[in-house]
Design a protein around this motif. Structure first.
Motif, PDB file in Angstrom:
ATOM      1  N   ALA A   2     -13.818 -13.450  -9.670  1.00 28.49           N
ATOM      2  CA  ALA A   2     -14.251 -12.100 -10.009  1.00 28.49           C
ATOM      3  C   ALA A   2     -15.683 -12.103 -10.522  1.00 28.49           C
ATOM      4  N   ILE A   3     -16.333 -10.972 -10.378  1.00 27.62           N
ATOM      5  CA  ILE A   3     -17.653 -10.761 -10.965  1.00 27.62           C
ATOM      6  C   ILE A   3     -17.405 -10.089 -12.313  1.00 27.62           C
ATOM      7  N   SER A  43     -19.651  -6.017  -1.612  1.00 25.85           N
ATOM      8  CA  SER A  43     -18.841  -5.638  -0.448  1.00 25.85           C
ATOM      9  C   SER A  43     -18.774  -6.742   0.593  1.00 25.85           C
ATOM     10  N   ALA A  44     -19.795  -7.596   0.675  1.00 26.26           N
ATOM     11  CA  ALA A  44     -19.762  -8.699   1.645  1.00 26.26           C
ATOM     12  C   ALA A  44     -18.676  -9.710   1.278  1.00 26.26           C
ATOM     13  N   ALA A  45     -18.560 -10.026  -0.014  1.00 26.93           N
ATOM     14  CA  ALA A  45     -17.559 -10.989  -0.483  1.00 26.93           C
ATOM     15  C   ALA A  45     -16.243 -10.320  -0.873  1.00 26.93           C
ATOM     16  N   LYS A  46     -16.232  -8.987  -0.843  1.00 23.72           N
ATOM     17  CA  LYS A  46     -15.045  -8.202  -1.214  1.00 23.72           C
ATOM     18  C   LYS A  46     -14.528  -8.584  -2.605  1.00 23.72           C
ATOM     19  N   ARG A  47     -15.438  -8.464  -3.579  1.00 25.11           N
ATOM     20  CA  ARG A  47     -15.078  -8.767  -4.954  1.00 25.11           C
ATOM     21  C   ARG A  47     -15.910  -7.914  -5.898  1.00 25.11           C
ATOM     22  N   GLY A  48     -15.455  -7.851  -7.119  1.00 22.01           N
ATOM     23  CA  GLY A  48     -16.181  -7.126  -8.146  1.00 22.01           C
ATOM     24  C   GLY A  48     -15.548  -5.785  -8.474  1.00 22.01           C
ATOM     25  N   SER A  49     -16.156  -5.136  -9.444  1.00 21.94           N
ATOM     26  CA  SER A  49     -15.721  -3.810  -9.861  1.00 21.94           C
ATOM     27  C   SER A  49     -16.909  -3.080 -10.472  1.00 21.94           C
ATOM     28  N   ARG A  50     -16.815  -1.768 -10.480  1.00 21.70           N
ATOM     29  CA  ARG A  50     -17.866  -0.980 -11.116  1.00 21.70           C
ATOM     30  C   ARG A  50     -17.256   0.312 -11.638  1.00 21.70           C
ATOM     31  N   THR A  51     -17.909   0.837 -12.651  1.00 21.26           N
ATOM     32  CA  THR A  51     -17.582   2.149 -13.191  1.00 21.26           C
ATOM     33  C   THR A  51     -18.838   2.989 -13.061  1.00 21.26           C
ATOM     34  N   ARG A  52     -18.656   4.201 -12.555  1.00 19.79           N
ATOM     35  CA  ARG A  52     -19.829   5.060 -12.367  1.00 19.79           C
ATOM     36  C   ARG A  52     -19.483   6.506 -12.671  1.00 19.79           C
ATOM     37  N   LEU A  53     -20.533   7.280 -12.901  1.00 14.36           N
ATOM     38  CA  LEU A  53     -20.442   8.727 -12.916  1.00 14.36           C
ATOM     39  C   LEU A  53     -20.927   9.219 -11.567  1.00 14.36           C
ATOM     40  N   LEU A  54     -20.268  10.218 -11.033  1.00  5.77           N
ATOM     41  CA  LEU A  54     -20.687  10.844  -9.778  1.00  5.77           C
ATOM     42  C   LEU A  54     -20.755  12.333 -10.050  1.00  5.77           C
ATOM     43  N   ARG A  55     -21.885  12.950  -9.708  1.00  7.00           N
ATOM     44  CA  ARG A  55     -22.009  14.383  -9.939  1.00  7.00           C
ATOM     45  C   ARG A  55     -22.364  15.105  -8.646  1.00  7.00           C
ATOM     46  N   PHE A  56     -21.767  16.257  -8.499  1.00  3.45           N
ATOM     47  CA  PHE A  56     -22.051  17.177  -7.401  1.00  3.45           C
ATOM     48  C   PHE A  56     -22.764  18.381  -7.994  1.00  3.45           C
ATOM     49  N   ARG A  57     -23.895  18.739  -7.435  1.00  3.27           N
ATOM     50  CA  ARG A  57     -24.594  19.952  -7.847  1.00  3.27           C
ATOM     51  C   ARG A  57     -23.809  21.167  -7.328  1.00  3.27           C
ATOM     52  N   PRO A  58     -23.972  22.335  -7.954  1.00  3.86           N
ATOM     53  CA  PRO A  58     -23.256  23.525  -7.479  1.00  3.86           C
ATOM     54  C   PRO A  58     -23.566  23.826  -6.005  1.00  3.86           C
TER      55      PRO A  58
END
Length: 129
Positions: A2-3, A43-58
């Motif tokens: 794991a990363i 994605s190449a090694a198919k490993r790891g994890s991340r937490t993100r915020l994603l925002r959509f404008r109106p």
């Protein structure tokens, strides 16, 4: 292997435009931005994890469904999100905060639309080997 994610204690997150970027898979100028909070996906090694915020404008909508090879957990923190609209932004099922989704790898989801804008907290991860 794991990363590992870094140990991060509580710290302020700037919600202005500083540090936001275009997420992979979204065309430029769509009004969708991400801010990575921790971790990374390889994605190449198919490993790891991340937490993100994603925002959509109106008024933003996407036109194609998404699919990826990692798990995705999504919490709609604020606003509204419509799932399954057509290429003109019409139709689909509308959700308002607080709402949650958990998607295994290989599941098609979207397109998405937000009439008033929204903020999502997302965690992405590969199954441990």
């Amino acid at each position: 292997m794991a990363i590992p994610k870094a140990h991060l204690e509580f710290h302020p997150i700037a919600m202005d435009d500083d540090g936001w970027q275009l997420p992979e898979g979204y065309p430029p100028g769509t009004g969708v931005d991400e801010k990575i909070l921790s971790g990374r996906l390889d994605s190449a090694a198919k490993r790891g994890s991340r937490t993100r915020l994603l925002r959509f404008r109106p008024g933003v909508f996407t036109t194609q469904p998404f699919v990826h090879d990692y798990w995705e957990e999504v919490f709609l923190v604020s606003g509204d999100l419509t799932v399954g609209n057509d290429e003109n932004g019409e139709g689909g099922e509308r959700f308002v905060a607080p709402t949650y989704a958990c998607r295994p790898p290989g599941v098609f989801h979207g397109p998405f639309k937000s009439e008033g804008g929204c903020l999502l907290l997302e965690t992405h991860y590969y199954d441990p080997a």
